[in-house]
Design an enzyme around this catalytic site. Structure first.
Site, mmCIF file in Angstrom:
data_model
loop_
_atom_site.group_PDB
_atom_site.id
_atom_site.type_symbol
_atom_site.label_atom_id
_atom_site.label_comp_id
_atom_site.label_asym_id
_atom_site.label_seq_id
_atom_site.Cartn_x
_atom_site.Cartn_y
_atom_site.Cartn_z
ATOM 1 N N ARG A 20 0.817 -1.225 0.000
ATOM 2 C CA ARG A 20 0.000 0.000 0.000
ATOM 3 C C ARG A 20 0.846 1.268 0.000
ATOM 4 O O ARG A 20 0.366 2.335 -0.360
ATOM 5 C CB ARG A 20 -0.932 -0.002 1.220
ATOM 6 C CG ARG A 20 -2.053 -1.028 1.121
ATOM 7 C CD ARG A 20 -2.802 -1.166 2.424
ATOM 8 N NE ARG A 20 -3.367 0.097 2.862
ATOM 9 C CZ ARG A 20 -3.845 0.320 4.082
ATOM 10 N NH1 ARG A 20 -3.802 -0.657 4.994
ATOM 11 N NH2 ARG A 20 -4.348 1.485 4.403
ATOM 12 N N GLY A 82 2.190 -16.049 8.151
ATOM 13 C CA GLY A 82 1.530 -15.477 9.310
ATOM 14 C C GLY A 82 2.504 -15.014 10.378
ATOM 15 O O GLY A 82 3.705 -15.297 10.335
ATOM 16 N N ASN A 232 0.606 1.851 7.263
ATOM 17 C CA ASN A 232 0.615 0.969 6.104
ATOM 18 C C ASN A 232 0.459 1.682 4.777
ATOM 19 O O ASN A 232 0.543 1.048 3.727
ATOM 20 C CB ASN A 232 -0.510 -0.066 6.238
ATOM 21 C CG ASN A 232 -0.315 -0.963 7.440
ATOM 22 O OD1 ASN A 232 0.611 -1.754 7.483
ATOM 23 N ND2 ASN A 232 -1.172 -0.819 8.437
ATOM 24 N N ARG A 321 23.294 24.288 6.690
ATOM 25 C CA ARG A 321 23.501 22.903 6.292
ATOM 26 C C ARG A 321 24.441 22.205 7.280
ATOM 27 O O ARG A 321 25.021 22.856 8.154
ATOM 28 C CB ARG A 321 24.049 22.867 4.864
ATOM 29 C CG ARG A 321 23.035 23.340 3.826
ATOM 30 C CD ARG A 321 23.693 23.582 2.475
ATOM 31 N NE ARG A 321 24.331 22.382 1.966
ATOM 32 C CZ ARG A 321 25.172 22.372 0.939
ATOM 33 N NH1 ARG A 321 25.505 23.509 0.338
ATOM 34 N NH2 ARG A 321 25.712 21.232 0.527
#
Length: 456
Positions: A20, A82, A232, A321
């Protein structure tokens, strides 16, 4: 209660593909507040001083290994069957380990050290539960796994949403997926779970029900939903960034910092701010910035890897910087950029200046448009400017070069040789004057233009 004096190991699950995110970068390496999700989680773990940290990876494991180096052991989960199967991949790494194990998720970065301690402490209370599960009350339980608990301390049942009945789906107490267990209990129970469920996977939470069949009841520790929110997607990443920034802003103001427009200021995980600092709108702090007391950072400035001393002034539209250092009372103004450069105490660079690989002495003044020419296409060179030196506007200091104390460089000079203390250096072409030349030029060009226009 103090955390028992047992060794702690951490297993971090990070084998998901993160589809995703639609990114070539591994999901857990996406940054929040200038630090990856995985690094946020490791920072929380550091307070528990784990003796072993194992990351279970799959797709993109080489990225995780490159990011962590020797700080964790990487094990692969192939195929991915799983969460229970994922944890089993760490068993060989913990074969001789007799302590406690916490199982965490790489895309759940904000679990607090105090919560992890509570999970481990609960393991060692008098009822000696086989494991401690971290639960939360969800505003929208959705597809989370559910926890059935009558006393909010022990677990009567755990069930995945896909396998839950209608009544169980009405429960708002949800499983975060994170748990703590003694190493021996964890792997003994994992060997006994099956995959007879809607997804055909080996679920880590099934160890709770397996232990219950043995007459051993697991424990529950609750926390708030925000702490266990998984990330996600890009939208969830943006939401996590928003939550992080809001917290950082509140902390800054609570510690004596004035934010003129808080919602426009962005911090990194390690930003350090002194007291009575004033930050104007649209300021961004990258990683590695420390700011002393009574500093004013004006609008639209960007700081990264920089140290700003007490009483300094930065901006507006300034860029610091990595390696930029401002000593006490130094000032840089609009469109000034510094990189790997030190601006001495009370020194000033007011406008349109680049200071790279430079050391500027106390009280020096850098005129508008000055640049240090520090790079020849192959190597970087240093410019040293002495105390109280005055660099005129639009000067180019061609490194390596030294400008002495109290020296003056005339405006428009291109200085390629050292300037001694107290010297004046002018490096300009001869000024040529031709009276009337411009008038004659304009007359000639106007006639040509008129003739051209007539032909059209």
């Amino acid at each position: 209660m103090n955390t028992p004096s047992r060794e702690i190991a951490a297993i971090i699950l990070a084998a998901g593909k993160g589809t995703r995110m639609k990114s070539n970068l591994h999901k857990v390496l996406h940054p929040i507040g200038g630090r990856s999700m995985l690094e946020h989680l490791l920072a929380s773990l550091e307070e528990l001083a784990p003796t072993r940290t194992i990351v279970v990876a799959g797709h993109g494991s080489e990225q995780i290994e490159a990011a962590l180096g020797s700080r964790a052991r990487i094990v692969l989960q192939e195929p991915q069957l799983g969460t229970g199967h994922a944890v089993q991949q760490a068993e060989d790494e913990l074969a001789d380990f007799e302590g406690d194990v916490v199982v965490l998720y790489g895309d759940v970065p904000f679990v607090r050290p105090a919560t992890l301690r509570r999970m481990i402490e609960r393991l060692h209370e008098s009822d000696a539960p086989p494991c401690t599960v971290l639960g939360f009350r969800a505003a929208d339980p959705g597809a989370y796994g559910r926890i059935v608990s009558e006393d909010r301390r022990t677990i009567g049942k755990m069930v995945e949403y896909k396998d839950a009945n209608a009544a169980e789906r009405q429960i708002d107490l949800c499983n975060s997926g994170m748990l703590a267990a003694r190493a021996r209990d964890l792997f003994d129970l994992l060997r006994r779970i099956g995959n007879d469920n809607a997804a055909g996977e080996y679920y880590l939470p099934d160890i709770v029900m397996t232990a219950l069949k043995d007459g051993r009841t697991s424990a529950l520790v609750e926390t708030d939903e925000a702490e266990v929110q998984g990330i996600n997607s890009r939208a969830e990443l943006a939401e996590a960034e928003r939550v992080f920034q809001e917290s950082a802003r509140e902390d800054a103001m609570a510690n004596g910092v004035t934010l003129k427009a808080p919602e426009t200021v962005f911090f990194s995980y390690d930003t350090e701010l002194g007291k009575d600092v004033v930050i104007e709108p649209n300021v961004v702090f990258g990683p590695g910035v420390s700011v002393g007391d009574e500093v004013r950072i004006k609008a639209f400035s960007h700081l990264e890897g920089a140290q700003v001393g007490e009483g300094c002034e930065v901006g507006p539209y300034a860029r610091l910087r990595p390696g930029a250092v401002l000593k006490k009372g130094a000032k840089i103004g609009n469109f000034v950029e510094m990189k790997k450069a030190v601006l001495g105490e009370g020194a000033k660079a007011g406008h349109l200046t680049y200071l790279g690989d430079a050391e500027v002495g106390a009280g020096a003044n850098i005129g508008a448009g000055t640049i240090t020419c520090n790079y020849d296409g192959y190597f970087k060179y240093k410019t040293v400017i002495g105390e109280r030196a005055f660099i005129g506007s639009n000067s180019s200091l061609i490194a390596p070069v030294k400008i002495g104390a109290d020296a003056i460089v005339g405006a428009g000079s291109a200085v390629s040789r050292d300037v001694g203390d107290g010297e004046l250096r002018l490096v300009r072409g001869e000024q040529l004057v031709k009276p009337g030349w411009a008038d004659r030029f304009h007359d000639t060009m106007k006639k040509k233009k008129k003739a051209a226009d007539a032909k059209e």
